[in-house]
Design a protein around this motif. Structure first.
Motif, mmCIF file in Angstrom:
data_model
loop_
_atom_site.group_PDB
_atom_site.id
_atom_site.type_symbol
_atom_site.label_atom_id
_atom_site.label_comp_id
_atom_site.label_asym_id
_atom_site.label_seq_id
_atom_site.Cartn_x
_atom_site.Cartn_y
_atom_site.Cartn_z
ATOM 1 N N ASN A 155 0.820 -1.215 0.000
ATOM 2 C CA ASN A 155 0.000 0.000 0.000
ATOM 3 C C ASN A 155 0.855 1.266 0.000
ATOM 4 O O ASN A 155 0.544 2.246 -0.700
ATOM 5 N N ARG A 156 1.929 1.258 0.769
ATOM 6 C CA ARG A 156 2.808 2.432 0.808
ATOM 7 C C ARG A 156 3.445 2.668 -0.559
ATOM 8 O O ARG A 156 3.594 3.817 -0.999
ATOM 9 N N TYR A 157 3.811 1.589 -1.233
ATOM 10 C CA TYR A 157 4.391 1.734 -2.577
ATOM 11 C C TYR A 157 3.359 2.294 -3.548
ATOM 12 O O TYR A 157 3.667 3.191 -4.348
ATOM 13 N N LEU A 158 2.139 1.780 -3.489
ATOM 14 C CA LEU A 158 1.089 2.240 -4.394
ATOM 15 C C LEU A 158 0.778 3.724 -4.193
ATOM 16 O O LEU A 158 0.430 4.434 -5.146
ATOM 17 N N LYS A 159 0.907 4.191 -2.963
ATOM 18 C CA LYS A 159 0.627 5.600 -2.658
ATOM 19 C C LYS A 159 1.803 6.512 -2.976
ATOM 20 O O LYS A 159 1.699 7.736 -2.844
#
Length: 287
Positions: A95-99
């Motif tokens: 999720n952090r990468y996607l954001k």
């Protein structure tokens, strides 16, 4: 002279046609050849699409990406993505990468990425990032599947903090699931009395991925899931667990086969699912 020239053109055309080599063929559940566009149009009608793969097949990975792009073009943000290659306890890192909060280096430090991630799964994750689509980390952390393979499902003990990473226990492990009896027989000579442990290890992956899909699926949306072909071949694995929980779901299974024949026919003994990819056996492998 004109006749000779025309004959040369004809022979050149025949020679060129003879050298055309298809990179893949798609067949429907009746064994009829269909084109890529028709397959994608049909997939839009399902709740869940289980896209099986051979992990090292370059053409299958390319088709996964193209199918994802085309489904997005048709469904937009109704599309959800999920993958065996990302494990539940790595969801926050994904999720952090996607954001855009972390980069490739940080993701590699925080998540257990597969060795072929850069060539085969990064394009899918980056597509999700570019379109602001979720990527659900569906698989059980491998340490639990490994423990089950060694000592059996009854030996698995989970701390309270670990229970969200594994399918709710107890869950059903049965040889009635397509593919599991085949696996038990295949492992029997090597594993002896522990053959069912390997079946249970497979089952905890399939059941966890199915549960992950159900937890994230929303009415009116399509969840496209990527995983090894064995996890849904012959309507077994993930498909079987999904149907046990939600018989009402419309689920499409895409299966894979390889062929040594130039025209890429379906193998005679192949058990067909909704869509069936046949790719050259000697296609470039990513590892």
């Amino acid at each position: 002279m004109k006749k000779i020239f025309a004959l040369c053109l004809f022979l050149a055309a025949v020679s060129l046609h003879a050298q055309e080599l298809p990179a893949y063929r798609i067949y429907n559940s009746k064994g009829k050849a269909v084109d890529f566009g028709k397959m994608v149009r049909q997939l839009e009608k399902y709740d869940v699409v289980l896209f099986g793969e051979y992990h090292n097949s370059s053409i299958v990975h390319w088709l996964q990406l193209k199918a994802t792009e085309e489904l997005y073009n048709r469904a937009g943000d109704r599309l959800l993505l999920g993958a065996e290659m990302f494990e539940r306890d790595n969801q926050e890192a994904i999720n952090r990468y996607l954001k855009g909060e972390t980069d490739d280096k940080k993701l590699a430090e925080e998540a257990r990425l597969w060795p072929n991630y850069k060539t085969d799964y990064k394009p899918l994750l980056d597509f999700a990032k570019s379109k602001k689509l979720p990527m659900v980390a569906t698989n059980v952390p491998r340490r639990y599947a490994s423990a089950v393979a060694k000592k059996g499902i009854d030996s698995l003990y989970l701390e309270a903090s670990e229970k969200d990473w594994v399918v709710q226990l107890p869950f059903t492990v049965t040889l009635e699931t397509p593919g599991y009896e085949e696996m038990r027989k295949m492992m029997g000579d090597h594993a002896g009395g522990k053959a069912m442990n390997f079946v249970a290890a497979q089952a905890i992956k399939d059941a966890t991925m199915a549960e992950s899909i159900l937890k994230n699926l929303q009415p009116g949306r399509i969840l496209l899931h990527y995983h090894g072909d064995f996890h849904s071949k012959e309507y077994g694995g993930i498909y079987w667990y999904l149907k046990q929980a939600r018989p009402d779901l419309k689920i499409a299974v895409i299966s894979v086969a390889e062929s040594e024949e130039q025209k890429l026919p379906l193998p005679a003994d192949f058990v067909k699912t909704d869509f069936n990819l046949v790719v050259p056996k000697d296609i470039t492998k990513t590892y």
